[in-house]
Structures are given as C-alpha cells and as structure tokens.
Design a protein around this motif. Sequence first.
Motif, PDB file in Angstrom:
ATOM      1  N   UNK A  86     -44.009  29.713  -4.126  1.00  0.00           N
ATOM      2  CA  UNK A  86     -44.514  28.476  -4.479  1.00  0.00           C
ATOM      3  C   UNK A  86     -45.626  27.950  -3.333  1.00  0.00           C
ATOM      4  N   UNK A  87     -45.469  28.256  -2.256  1.00  0.00           N
ATOM      5  CA  UNK A  87     -46.703  27.934  -1.214  1.00  0.00           C
ATOM      6  C   UNK A  87     -47.745  28.416  -1.486  1.00  0.00           C
TER       7      UNK A  87
ATOM      8  N   UNK B 139     -52.464  21.828  -2.151  1.00  0.00           N
ATOM      9  CA  UNK B 139     -51.804  20.693  -1.925  1.00  0.00           C
ATOM     10  C   UNK B 139     -52.862  19.609  -1.969  1.00  0.00           C
ATOM     11  N   UNK B 140     -52.469  18.434  -2.678  1.00  0.00           N
ATOM     12  CA  UNK B 140     -53.418  17.385  -2.721  1.00  0.00           C
ATOM     13  C   UNK B 140     -52.952  16.193  -1.678  1.00  0.00           C
ATOM     14  N   UNK B 141     -53.865  15.789  -0.629  1.00  0.00           N
ATOM     15  CA  UNK B 141     -53.341  14.901   0.107  1.00  0.00           C
ATOM     16  C   UNK B 141     -53.964  13.516  -0.318  1.00  0.00           C
TER      17      UNK B 141
ATOM     18  N   UNK C 278     -42.159  20.238   2.170  1.00  0.00           N
ATOM     19  CA  UNK C 278     -41.640  20.026   1.113  1.00  0.00           C
ATOM     20  C   UNK C 278     -42.799  19.986  -0.185  1.00  0.00           C
ATOM     21  N   UNK C 279     -43.829  19.669   0.173  1.00  0.00           N
ATOM     22  CA  UNK C 279     -44.868  19.576  -0.710  1.00  0.00           C
ATOM     23  C   UNK C 279     -45.306  20.856  -1.177  1.00  0.00           C
ATOM     24  N   UNK C 280     -45.399  22.140  -0.432  1.00  0.00           N
ATOM     25  CA  UNK C 280     -45.939  23.203  -0.835  1.00  0.00           C
ATOM     26  C   UNK C 280     -44.780  24.041  -1.508  1.00  0.00           C
TER      27      UNK C 280
ATOM     28  N   UNK D  66     -47.509  18.821  -6.332  1.00  0.00           N
ATOM     29  CA  UNK D  66     -47.801  18.868  -4.878  1.00  0.00           C
ATOM     30  C   UNK D  66     -48.722  18.005  -4.316  1.00  0.00           C
ATOM     31  N   UNK D  67     -48.390  16.808  -4.077  1.00  0.00           N
ATOM     32  CA  UNK D  67     -49.103  15.804  -3.675  1.00  0.00           C
ATOM     33  C   UNK D  67     -48.197  14.884  -2.458  1.00  0.00           C
ATOM     34  N   UNK D  68     -49.140  14.394  -1.496  1.00  0.00           N
ATOM     35  CA  UNK D  68     -48.411  13.710  -0.377  1.00  0.00           C
ATOM     36  C   UNK D  68     -49.420  12.455  -0.180  1.00  0.00           C
TER      37      UNK D  68
END
Length: 584
Positions: A228-229, A234-236, A319-321, A328-330
């Motif tokens: 998954x990573x 990943x969207x910040x 956790x997000x990755x 996949x958002x933080x």
Amino acid sequence: MPKNQQRPDGQPRDKAGASVVVWLLLGLVVLFGGLYVAAHYVAGDKVPRNTTVSGVRIGGHPQGEAAQRLQAGLADRVNRPIATTIEGEQVAIDPARAGLAVDYDASVAEAGGERSWDPVRLWNYFTGGDAFEAEVEVDETAYDAQLAELDQQHGATPRDGAVTFDGIDIRTTKARTGKALDPSETLAALQEAYLEDSPEVVALEMSEVSPDIDAGDVQEALDGFASPAVAAPVTLVFEGSEVKVFPEDYTAALSLVATDGELVPTLDAKALTAVVDTRVTSGAPVDATVALVDGRPQVVPARPGVTFDPAELEAGFLDAVARPQGERRIDLTATVAKPDFTTKEARALKVREEVSSFTTYFPYAEYRNINIGRAAEIIDGTLLKPGETFSMNDIVGERTEANGFTEGFVINDGILVEDLGGGVSQMATTLFNAMFFAGLEDVEHKPHSFYIDRYPVGREATVAWGAIDLRFTNDTPYGVLVDTSFTNSTPSSSGAVTVTMYSTKYWDVTTTTGERYNITKPETRRIDDLTCHPNEGYGGFDIDVVRYFTPVNGNRETRDDEVFSTTYTPSDTVICTNPDAVDE
C-alpha cells in the motif's frame, strides 16, 4: 541387712549405691567425651580414608594436601582436548577455551575434607569414604565465545526476512533457517566427557535455529504496509491547500524494522519533513518558474508557504500510507500563504523549445573572465513573462567589487580607460543578438562608439551603470527563459559566452547587413598621462542592419521590417608621450 540399716559411715545403703552409679556414669561420659574430642582432633580436616574423587585417591589427607593430590591426579585429564564430532566432522575442543576447570578445594570439601563436630562426619572419616566426582566450574563468558566460534565454523547463521524500499520498488530478503549447537546440551556433554578416564568421542548435534522474521512475517509486512505504501501519493491538506507527496520521494523515509518477531513500520521524521519541504516552504511561498533540467526547459512547481507542526505530520503519516487509494489524506493544522505565480500559470507560458542562441568570443584577459563570467552568472535563468521588459542594469546591478566585479578596460570619450566592470559589454552584445533572433522587441540599446571587430557589425551593444542600458520586451504570448553558458579565456585560447533563449517559437527571424558608408578617418592623439593606453586607430562608418519577421506556429500577426542604423566614430590613434605610461 535389715531395711534402712545404716552403713558405718552413717549413709543409708540404697543412697550409697545410687551415688556409685552416678559417679560411674559421669566417668563414662568423661571417658567417651575425651575419646570424641580426640577423634575430632585426629580427623581434623582430613578426607575420609577411603575417598576417591574422579578416581583419584585423596582419603586420609588434610584438605589442602588432598586438593594438591587431586590436582596432580587430574593433571593429564584437565588439559586433554575433548574429542567430539560436529555434523560428522572430528573436532577437538580445548577445555580451557570452553571455560571448563576443576574447583579442587570445593571438590575436597564435597568429599568430606572439612572440620566438623558432626558425629556422622567423624564416623565417616574412620569407617567410610565414598567415590565422588570432581566439582567442575564453567566460565560462561569463555564458554559462550567457544560456542559462537563452533557455530560460525560448523553451523549457519539464521537470516531474518526483510522488506526495504528502493523508490517505488519493494525489495525483499528471504528468511533462512540456521543451524547451531544447543548451549545447554552441548555443555552437559562436554562436562560429562571432561574428566572421564577413558572418554568416548562426544557426538555434538546441530539444531535448527529459526529466524526471528520468517516468510510469514515478510508476507504480512508486504500486504499490510509495503505494497500500500507505494501504491499512490499521500495528500497533505493544509487548511484547504492540498500538496501531494509521491512514493518515489517519501519511501526514503520509510523502513520496516525487526522488532519482537515482527517487521514494524518506522518513519524517519527528519527525512519526511525534508521531502515535504520540497513541496512547500516554511513561511513564505515560492512562485513557480521554468528552468533547464537535463538541457530541456521544465516547469518548477510553485510551493505554498506553510507553517505546520512536523510532529502532527509524523503522527499520521504511517497510518495514511497504509490506507487504500482515495483515503490517503492527512489533515494538518497549518497557516498557508499561496504563491503569486502558480504552477498552472508557469505551464501556460509554454516554454518548450530553443528559439535563439548566440555566441561571442573574446581574447584572453583575466578581468574579462571575471566580469563577463559574473554577469553571465547573474543573468542565467531569468524568466520573462509576456509583456515583461528585461533591463541588464536592473538584473546585473552596479558593477562593484562587492557585486563580484573588477577593473577592466572601457571606452570613454573614444579611448580606452580602466574602470570597474570592463568587458561586460561582451555580455550585452551576446544578449542583444539572442534577443534579436528570438524576435523580441528592442526597447533600448546603444552600440559602442567605435566598432570592435569581434562583434557583429551593426548588431552589438554596450552598457554603463546609471547611463546606458540594454532593454528589451517579451512581446510574444509565451514566456522566455534566458540561459547563459561561459568559458574562460586562457593565454592560448579565446573565451566564449553564449546566450540561449527558450520559448515557443513565434517569429522566424532573418537579417541582412548593408554596405558601410559615410567613411570617416581617425585622428591622432598625443596624451601625456600615466594612465594612457596606446591604440592603433581605424576609421568610422555608418551601417544599416535589417531584421525581418515571418510568423510561425499559428501566429497571425504581421510585423514590419526593422532597420537598425548605426554610426561608428573613428577609433583614434593614441600615442602616449609620458615614458612611464602603461604600455599595452
């Protein structure tokens, strides 16, 4: 005698008999006590008479002597290598290196060689004596070192499975079962054979050693984290402003560390923050631009100015990755300052291809290397948006030592004199010609007062801080990227400076150069000055250069031919009359 008859001494006869018995018993006690004490002192700390330890007779001797006799009797055995086989290979093990030794004093004490009032101890001394085994002590440090050496030579180290990242690629290491001697079983076998009178060969068996991280642990790490990573960015989210970080960038901050039999995802927070910093800036935003990458113009994305807490990013990233795509958002608490010139606007400039390039050459002079090179360095990478005007004086700045320039020759009142920034006109001429063939609008340029033959006639320019500038406007609908390259001159080779402009071609530019006319003759000057520089003069003239424009790439504009008329004054002959003047 009648009852209660008294003896001549006046005592009743029954009482007198009792006294005799008492005294008799006391005498016996004294006798046996004396014998007991005598036996204690005879036995002392001697070992029971018939005692053997590991086959060595030590009975009847005091403890110290018995220990010496035991040491002498075992001397051959304690120093004898222990014959073993490991995996069928014969191996002789040095007992001392394996940490084995005999505690002679403890062995004698265990066999009864010690002072004691215990009657059992005294009885054993005179009547007993058993066969004992010597007390063997183990130096655990030495034993562990010997065992590790044997495992290294005859066994196999187990290999943990592993998962690592190489950009977006996942690398796995297969787990491997090892082989090693069992520590407790091996020690027991060596101890048993250590002091045997006729020992047999000890067969030491290797046992399988399982890795801490096996194939199942590796697969679990792949399925639960590694795969998954690398699946998606990943969207910040910074207060509504979104920034994507991509696997090829952030996997350098990820690792899977073996911990208690598992591969545990671990984050290098400092490395992650560095990755995010390439997408944003701390505090002030950075505008998008265009730059050469591997020789081709590419858009350098804008970066919003973001102030955020790295600890908050670190807490949520692992956790997000591991989440599926779309989740996949933080969300980060932050303050955001947006750039004035966005990535989208930079792409709209369509800076895609080389539209002009021009090179000029110059003879060796160290001041030229310094001044032309410094000007080229400052100008390199300048991006002109549509409608913007380039000013060489504004961009390069005043030619001072603090700005990296040195003194060189410039033209003043028709003759050469020394001044800061001499030679920078070489850069101005090169820029002018690159602008000329890119089809940009000439706003201000001034040719040299007299012609310099290393420049294209009628197509050259000079500059002077605060007085003369080179200016041109990007009057196309596309951005223009100005790139410079510079080569130092040497005493045996010319230097070179090149200006290349990148954009989307809007005009196809051609040119013609007319004949020289209005020819004028030089004069001769005699100068009595220490700063005089001699010069061989030549005549002046007028010349016309025409620039023609042909629209390309769908350009429907038309543009009149442009005539550049230049008048060159004569370059006077200069004769220095002061004998101490500079002779160039």
